[in-house]
Write a protein that holds these residues in place. Structure first.
Motif, PDB file in Angstrom:
ATOM      1  N   THR A 234       0.850  -1.192   0.000  1.00 32.25           N
ATOM      2  CA  THR A 234       0.000   0.000   0.000  1.00 32.25           C
ATOM      3  C   THR A 234       0.878   1.232   0.000  1.00 32.25           C
ATOM      4  O   THR A 234       1.812   1.346   0.811  1.00 32.25           O
ATOM      5  CB  THR A 234      -0.913   0.015   1.237  1.00 32.25           C
ATOM      6  N   LEU A 235       0.615   2.152  -0.919  1.00 32.55           N
ATOM      7  CA  LEU A 235       1.293   3.453  -0.959  1.00 32.55           C
ATOM      8  C   LEU A 235       0.289   4.489  -0.482  1.00 32.55           C
ATOM      9  O   LEU A 235      -0.741   4.709  -1.126  1.00 32.55           O
ATOM     10  CB  LEU A 235       1.762   3.779  -2.373  1.00 32.55           C
ATOM     11  N   GLN A 236       0.568   5.126   0.659  1.00 27.39           N
ATOM     12  CA  GLN A 236      -0.424   5.987   1.297  1.00 27.39           C
ATOM     13  C   GLN A 236       0.173   7.332   1.652  1.00 27.39           C
ATOM     14  O   GLN A 236       1.250   7.423   2.242  1.00 27.39           O
ATOM     15  CB  GLN A 236      -0.959   5.306   2.568  1.00 27.39           C
ATOM     16  N   GLY A 237      -0.571   8.402   1.300  1.00 25.97           N
ATOM     17  CA  GLY A 237      -0.152   9.743   1.667  1.00 25.97           C
ATOM     18  C   GLY A 237      -1.010  10.310   2.780  1.00 25.97           C
ATOM     19  O   GLY A 237      -1.935   9.665   3.290  1.00 25.97           O
ATOM     20  N   ALA A 238      -0.745  11.550   3.148  1.00 25.89           N
ATOM     21  CA  ALA A 238      -1.449  12.217   4.247  1.00 25.89           C
ATOM     22  C   ALA A 238      -2.702  12.934   3.779  1.00 25.89           C
ATOM     23  O   ALA A 238      -3.370  13.598   4.571  1.00 25.89           O
ATOM     24  CB  ALA A 238      -0.505  13.215   4.914  1.00 25.89           C
ATOM     25  N   GLY A 239      -3.044  12.773   2.491  1.00 24.11           N
ATOM     26  CA  GLY A 239      -4.184  13.464   1.894  1.00 24.11           C
ATOM     27  C   GLY A 239      -3.731  14.169   0.633  1.00 24.11           C
ATOM     28  O   GLY A 239      -2.580  14.626   0.544  1.00 24.11           O
ATOM     29  N   SER A 240      -4.623  14.282  -0.342  1.00 27.85           N
ATOM     30  CA  SER A 240      -4.201  14.797  -1.648  1.00 27.85           C
ATOM     31  C   SER A 240      -3.860  16.283  -1.635  1.00 27.85           C
ATOM     32  O   SER A 240      -3.246  16.786  -2.576  1.00 27.85           O
ATOM     33  CB  SER A 240      -5.294  14.524  -2.686  1.00 27.85           C
ATOM     34  N   TRP A 241      -4.239  17.021  -0.590  1.00 30.51           N
ATOM     35  CA  TRP A 241      -3.826  18.417  -0.457  1.00 30.51           C
ATOM     36  C   TRP A 241      -2.524  18.552   0.340  1.00 30.51           C
ATOM     37  O   TRP A 241      -1.969  19.652   0.405  1.00 30.51           O
ATOM     38  CB  TRP A 241      -4.920  19.231   0.232  1.00 30.51           C
ATOM     39  N   ASP A 264      -4.571   8.547  -1.326  1.00 32.79           N
ATOM     40  CA  ASP A 264      -4.491   9.748  -0.498  1.00 32.79           C
ATOM     41  C   ASP A 264      -3.236  10.587  -0.704  1.00 32.79           C
ATOM     42  O   ASP A 264      -2.601  11.043   0.246  1.00 32.79           O
ATOM     43  CB  ASP A 264      -4.621   9.370   0.991  1.00 32.79           C
ATOM     44  N   PHE A 265      -2.871  10.823  -1.958  1.00 33.25           N
ATOM     45  CA  PHE A 265      -1.860  11.845  -2.247  1.00 33.25           C
ATOM     46  C   PHE A 265      -2.090  12.368  -3.659  1.00 33.25           C
ATOM     47  O   PHE A 265      -2.987  11.897  -4.374  1.00 33.25           O
ATOM     48  CB  PHE A 265      -0.434  11.333  -2.051  1.00 33.25           C
ATOM     49  N   ALA A 266      -1.340  13.368  -4.041  1.00 31.78           N
ATOM     50  CA  ALA A 266      -1.469  13.985  -5.362  1.00 31.78           C
ATOM     51  C   ALA A 266      -0.245  13.664  -6.189  1.00 31.78           C
ATOM     52  O   ALA A 266       0.872  13.566  -5.665  1.00 31.78           O
ATOM     53  CB  ALA A 266      -1.639  15.499  -5.234  1.00 31.78           C
ATOM     54  N   VAL A 267      -0.469  13.498  -7.490  1.00 28.01           N
ATOM     55  CA  VAL A 267       0.628  13.376  -8.447  1.00 28.01           C
ATOM     56  C   VAL A 267       0.436  14.452  -9.506  1.00 28.01           C
ATOM     57  O   VAL A 267      -0.591  14.473 -10.203  1.00 28.01           O
ATOM     58  CB  VAL A 267       0.668  11.979  -9.092  1.00 28.01           C
ATOM     59  N   PHE A 268       1.420  15.340  -9.592  1.00 25.08           N
ATOM     60  CA  PHE A 268       1.414  16.404 -10.595  1.00 25.08           C
ATOM     61  C   PHE A 268       2.505  16.118 -11.616  1.00 25.08           C
ATOM     62  O   PHE A 268       3.684  15.963 -11.253  1.00 25.08           O
ATOM     63  CB  PHE A 268       1.674  17.769  -9.959  1.00 25.08           C
ATOM     64  N   GLY A 295      -8.732   8.230  -3.508  1.00 20.29           N
ATOM     65  CA  GLY A 295      -8.354   9.469  -2.839  1.00 20.29           C
ATOM     66  C   GLY A 295      -7.196  10.202  -3.483  1.00 20.29           C
ATOM     67  O   GLY A 295      -6.546  11.020  -2.824  1.00 20.29           O
ATOM     68  N   MET A 296      -6.961   9.974  -4.780  1.00 18.42           N
ATOM     69  CA  MET A 296      -5.821  10.594  -5.466  1.00 18.42           C
ATOM     70  C   MET A 296      -6.251  11.870  -6.197  1.00 18.42           C
ATOM     71  O   MET A 296      -7.394  12.012  -6.626  1.00 18.42           O
ATOM     72  CB  MET A 296      -5.222   9.607  -6.461  1.00 18.42           C
ATOM     73  N   TRP A 297      -5.293  12.786  -6.336  1.00 13.26           N
ATOM     74  CA  TRP A 297      -5.443  13.980  -7.184  1.00 13.26           C
ATOM     75  C   TRP A 297      -4.385  13.850  -8.270  1.00 13.26           C
ATOM     76  O   TRP A 297      -3.188  13.880  -8.004  1.00 13.26           O
ATOM     77  CB  TRP A 297      -5.216  15.237  -6.361  1.00 13.26           C
ATOM     78  N   LEU A 298      -4.823  13.679  -9.532  1.00 11.87           N
ATOM     79  CA  LEU A 298      -3.925  13.454 -10.662  1.00 11.87           C
ATOM     80  C   LEU A 298      -4.094  14.585 -11.656  1.00 11.87           C
ATOM     81  O   LEU A 298      -5.208  14.852 -12.117  1.00 11.87           O
ATOM     82  CB  LEU A 298      -4.235  12.107 -11.328  1.00 11.87           C
ATOM     83  N   GLN A 299      -2.977  15.236 -12.015  1.00 15.60           N
ATOM     84  CA  GLN A 299      -3.080  16.437 -12.848  1.00 15.60           C
ATOM     85  C   GLN A 299      -1.841  16.584 -13.716  1.00 15.60           C
ATOM     86  O   GLN A 299      -0.735  16.195 -13.342  1.00 15.60           O
ATOM     87  CB  GLN A 299      -3.267  17.667 -11.952  1.00 15.60           C
ATOM     88  N   HIS A 300      -2.049  17.149 -14.898  1.00 12.43           N
ATOM     89  CA  HIS A 300      -0.974  17.476 -15.841  1.00 12.43           C
ATOM     90  C   HIS A 300      -0.191  16.233 -16.273  1.00 12.43           C
ATOM     91  O   HIS A 300       1.042  16.241 -16.342  1.00 12.43           O
ATOM     92  CB  HIS A 300      -0.028  18.531 -15.252  1.00 12.43           C
ATOM     93  N   LEU A 301      -0.933  15.176 -16.581  1.00  6.84           N
ATOM     94  CA  LEU A 301      -0.376  13.951 -17.127  1.00  6.84           C
ATOM     95  C   LEU A 301      -0.951  13.746 -18.526  1.00  6.84           C
ATOM     96  O   LEU A 301      -1.888  14.431 -18.936  1.00  6.84           O
ATOM     97  CB  LEU A 301      -0.739  12.768 -16.237  1.00  6.84           C
ATOM     98  N   LYS A 302      -0.392  12.788 -19.270  1.00  6.83           N
ATOM     99  CA  LYS A 302      -1.042  12.448 -20.536  1.00  6.83           C
ATOM    100  C   LYS A 302      -2.330  11.677 -20.247  1.00  6.83           C
ATOM    101  O   LYS A 302      -3.398  12.035 -20.732  1.00  6.83           O
ATOM    102  CB  LYS A 302      -0.116  11.625 -21.428  1.00  6.83           C
ATOM    103  N   VAL A 303      -2.219  10.610 -19.458  1.00  7.36           N
ATOM    104  CA  VAL A 303      -3.368   9.806 -19.050  1.00  7.36           C
ATOM    105  C   VAL A 303      -3.254   9.557 -17.554  1.00  7.36           C
ATOM    106  O   VAL A 303      -2.147   9.368 -17.026  1.00  7.36           O
ATOM    107  CB  VAL A 303      -3.400   8.466 -19.811  1.00  7.36           C
TER     108      VAL A 303
END
Length: 714
Positions: A234-241, A264-268, A295-303
């Motif tokens: 499991t890869l877990q963050g503290a929240g996508s913000w 629960d994390f973001a990938v930009f 719970g992910m925030w995914l932005q500025h990727l191709k897919v």
């Protein structure tokens, strides 16, 4: 709030997402934020739109409207809920960047929002008729203070022109704490400042935490290459913000034993153009069976996720996927039991959610309760082949060029492709301002499209409880998009509410059949039904009235022109040939001389019945009941056709079932010396939709023959 209320709110340009408490009974995702359109806010700037024209800024905006701010101008929102964070959907001119000042109840914050065109203005020259697109971007900000419903939040352009589309208001929870027994990436050397390269630290933490949890604490982490060999972790963050990973390629692997849970994390990313040969995706390949992404925030990727190989029983839920240059998520074949639900997707450069059954069929998989806004070069949801697929309770709005809200299609793109099979369930979806002009076809795509592009639809397609609001063109389209006339059949549309379709409710352009029950329409722009199969003479599309339908029984009268939004059905032209291009059938045909040749507008082609088998009948469906007064029957004008007499009668029907004699049987002379045609006058009481010619004799050939059958009102 029921789905119809959601549709009305969207149509009014107010809320485009619902708070969790209000969304339980509605189509779309349970979202932690509420969105408000800029055009509904106060402004010193200029409102633009509405506009549906490909390549314009307003056409890509949510609600097809936005607010343009010059430096010093502002737009002021009334907060719809308690919040401590905002996300701003905006556009700036190509090649420019700047900042936006933020005010809360008239007080300027020290924080600003950086705005840039870096991730916008995408060109895809290899996609026919695509124009520069992807004008908008998203930028988020933790305000550093709490605001309440009713507070005033203003955004002011400072040093660059900014077009504001929509603002999301969110109350972000505090950062989560490290789970007991987890392995922190920081303990393996990761740099939470984002300065150092944390790639190896992530790999070491994954290796050390097999069967457990990799903890990614609050901070910003930079990865310079993709992770592989990820399984049973499991890869877990503290929240996508709070936890941010910066990389354009997070996981790239062709296989995994599974048990991967990412949450629960973001990938930009840093994807500024679309290069289809580059795996610039959050996940490229396989997570393995029994995995999940949440719970992910995914932005500025191709897919966001391009999924191949074994992803059995994968769950993708409660994620945000923004500003991708291609798809948001694509199940690229062999997906079994995958559930994609309660995700929010905005501003995709291709299909927001897609299943593409390449190499192996996607099977028993579903897209459910997702909210999709502004795919700007394709569909909201696209199903390309697959077996026993479900598309349920999704809320889709504002598709642009080349896209419907939902596409159910046998378009294969590549081989080996697995067409639609089993039962395709399309249930409870709400489509708002979906459908678009297709610049390749030079005609529109409907809000919901069933497309027998490369092969006939053999699956059972069940479309139930659909709401279509403010489609710029049609609500339901049935087409063979390749222009080859494959059949779209085995289709049921049961329970639909269509509000303000721009042109028609049903746009039928290929042979096939569908049954409609309890489909209610109001505010239809042109006519209820456009039924003009292509290619001309390829067959008929049969609409069966299953009962309970209302508001759309009129027929578009002229297949030679496309209905335009809001223009209504034109008055009949007494000089127009009512039979041209209409669906034609016959009791028999000889070789390639098919019934459609008699209505194709070409007098050199012709229908010929089965030989030596009189009587033979030829029938055309005029599309609506018409007061036909004259027929012109033609044979090819070439002198090679000798003069002949055909003995025939004219019959008519209003329902295609019960026929009565209009003109009794008699002989009609055809002579190349006088144009090789014959005119038949019909009684002044004639009123028919289905016109039938029954031939019992021909002195020139042992079959019925017509190169053109023309029907006129005078």
């Amino acid at each position: 709030m029921p789905s119809i209320a959601v549709a009305l709110a969207l149509a009014a340009g107010t809320l485009v997402a619902l708070t969790p408490a209000a969304a339980q009974a509605a189509a779309g995702a349970d979202l932690p934020f509420t969105s408000v359109e800029a055009e509904s806010a106060g402004t010193t700037g200029t409102k633009i739109g509405p506009d549906h024209t490909q390549g314009t800024l307003a056409s890509e905006a949510s609600g097809r409207q936005a607010v343009r701010l010059s430096p010093g101008q502002r737009v002021e929102f009334t907060a719809p809920r308690a919040a401590n964070a905002v996300n701003l959907a905006y556009s700036v001119p190509d090649g420019q960047s700047g900042t936006v000042a933020v005010y809360v109840n008239g007080t300027r914050l020290t924080k600003t929002i950086a705005v840039t065109s870096k991730y916008s203005y995408i060109d895809t020259s290899w996609i026919p008729r695509a124009k520069t697109h992807h004008f908008f971007d998203n930028a988020r900000l933790l305000l550093g203070q709490n605001i309440q419903a009713g507070d005033r939040i203003a955004f002011e352009a400072t040093n660059v022109q900014v077009t504001v589309d929509v603002t999301d208001f969110e109350e972000v929870s505090a950062a989560a704490t490290q789970p007991a027994g987890s392995v922190s990436v920081v303990s393996k050397g990761a740099d939470p400042s984002g300065q150092g390269d944390s790639t190896q630290a992530f790999r070491d933490a994954i290796a050390a935490a097999q069967g457990g949890v990799v903890w990614i604490p609050p901070g910003e982490y930079r990865l310079t290459s993709a992770l592989a060999g990820v399984q049973n972790v499991t890869l877990q963050g503290a929240g996508s913000w709070h936890t941010v990973v910066r990389t354009s390629r997070f996981i790239d692997q062709s296989s995994s034993s599974g048990g991967v849970h990412i949450k629960d994390f973001a990938v930009f990313g840093e994807v500024t153009e679309r290069v289809d040969s580059h795996p610039d995706n959050f996940v490229n390949g396989s997570l393995g069976p029994g995995s999940s992404v949440s719970g992910m925030w995914l932005q500025h990727l191709k897919v966001g996720l391009w999924l191949m190989g074994n992803n059995d029983n994968l769950v993708v839920e409660n994620n945000r996927i923004l500003d991708t240059t291609a798809d948001g998520l694509n199940l690229n074949g062999n997906s079994r039991g995958v559930r994609v639900r309660h995700n929010f997707l905005r501003n995709q450069g291709d299909d927001s959610l897609a299943m593409w059954s390449l190499y192996a069929p996607d099977t028993d998989s579903s897209f459910e309760n997702n909210t999709i806004s502004q795919p700007n070069l394709a569909n909201g949801i696209a199903i390309y082949g697959g077996t026993d697929i479900t598309v349920k309770d999704n809320l889709i709005s504002d598709t642009n060029a080349l896209g419907s809200g939902i596409a159910i299609s046998n378009q294969k793109f590549l081989d080996p492709f697995h067409p639609l099979s089993g039962t395709i369930t399309v249930d409870g979806n709400t489509l708002v301002r979906t459908g678009a002009m297709n610049p390749n076809w030079n005609h529109p795509m409907g809000a919901l499209r069933v497309d027998s592009y490369d092969s006939a639809i053999e699956a059972t397609v069940r479309i139930t409880d659909t709401i279509v609001t403010d489609s710029p063109y049609s609500a339901f389209e049935f087409v063979s998009g390749s222009g080859r006339g494959f059949a779209a059949k085995n289709i049921t549309v049961d329970g639909a509410v269509v509000n303000r379709a721009g042109t028609v409710v049903v746009q039928a352009e290929t042979q096939g059949a569908a049954t409609f029950r309890n489909v209610r329409a109001t505010g239809v722009g042109a006519a209820g039904i456009y039924n003009c199969p292509y290619p001309t003479g390829s067959g008929t599309f049969t609409l069966t009235d299953g009962g309970g339908n209302s508001g759309w029984n009129s027929i578009w009268s002229d297949c030679s022109v496309w209905p335009q939004p809001g223009q209504g059905n034109p008055d009949p032209d007494p000089t127009r040939n009512l039979a041209k291009g209409r669906p034609a059938t016959a009791t028999g045909s000889q070789d390639v001389y098919t019934p459609g040749k008699a209505v194709d507008g070409d007098a050199s082609t012709y229908w010929e019945s089965a030989n030596h088998a009189f009587p033979q009948s030829w029938t055309v469906d005029l599309g609506s009941n018409e007061s036909v007064r004259r027929l012109v029957l033609k044979l090819p004008p070439s002198p090679a056709w000798g003069a002949r007499t055909q003995t025939l009668s004219v019959l008519g029907s209003t329902d295609g079932q019960a026929y009565s004699t209009v003109v009794p049987s008699q002989g009609y002379r055809f002579d190349p010396a006088t144009g090789n045609s014959a005119t038949v006058s019909l009684p002044s009481t004639t009123h028919l939709r289905h016109l039938r010619l029954t031939v019992t004799a021909n002195t020139g050939w042992p079959a019925g023959q017509f190169s053109e059958v023309e029907a006129y009102l005078s």
